[in-house]
Design a protein around this motif. Sequence first.
Motif: not given
Length: 329
Positions: A79-101
């Motif tokens: 299994i090779v896992n590339f899945a992520a919320q991967s953008e830096v700048a937008p992570s400031w707007k909804n940080p919980d979405h980044w941590f969730q994924t």
Amino acid sequence: MKTVLVIGSNSFSGSDYIDLLLEMGMYKVIGVSRSKEKKSFLLPYTRHGNENFSFYQIDLNKDMEKLKNILNERQPEFIVNFAAQSEVAPSWKNPDHWFQTNSVALTRLANVLKDCAFLEKYVHISSPEVYGTCSGIVKEDAPLNPSTPYAASKAAGDLSLLTFFKNFNFPLVMVRSTNVYGAHQQLFKIIPRSIINIKLGKKIQLHGGGVAVKSYIHIRDISKGELLIMEKGRVGELYHLSPPQGYSVREVVKLIAEKCGKTFDEVTEAVEERLGQDKAYIIDSSKAQKELGWKPTINLEQGIDQTLDWVNQNFKAIQEESLEYVHQA
């Protein structure tokens, strides 16, 4: 033929990795992504057909039971896992979405995979963003010092995975590679976006004037490194994949402008720097080179030429797509 499950198959890096696997003809490949497959000009692997490839639309935040059924049925060795919320700048707007994924769903996945006896290796695609701003050459044992919600969420996910390796012999191998680019990349990324904006007669906005230094590396060099890590990497180890030198964003855009017959000043404008922008880091990849025999082979000029050709060949289709980042929770 062994089976490889690629999570995040719609991503730029995931789709190129699948393309490499299918090109080799040695593996059966399962692609998993939370969204439907993109148009073919954005997915290089579609040139191979479906003989050794199957796709499932699965969101790790919502469809874990569906994924468990596929795992039990197909029993992939890798299994090779590339899945992520991967953008830096937008992570400031909804940080919980980044941590969730990047942290919570990832931990839930690892808790499932730890009991899969058929799994020979799980390759996790991390990010050097977890190091924050560093000086000098960064090796695999550098401390984690994230400076954005994206980086912090990736660091948290990495640490969570390590607990499964330490306590359950989970067959984890981790990869951190630098700034990938090439044909088929997301259109809002700096290299394709610069080419597109020049063709459209639009200014290229350079955050902080483009002085940040990035270690740009062609996507196929990274995919080949990830394949070596999947096949030969030692369980429990972290491997860096990077080029021998970095370039400022200004230098890269200047090269693109010249190839398009424009001057740098004609096509750019400086804007405010992004919050938490790391000024520079160059990660050391000597471990992958020594242990696995990996090295990058496509230089920046060759890679930009390939990307320019791809944009020119698909420009009509590209103009029908959004040229901005669109967030998916």
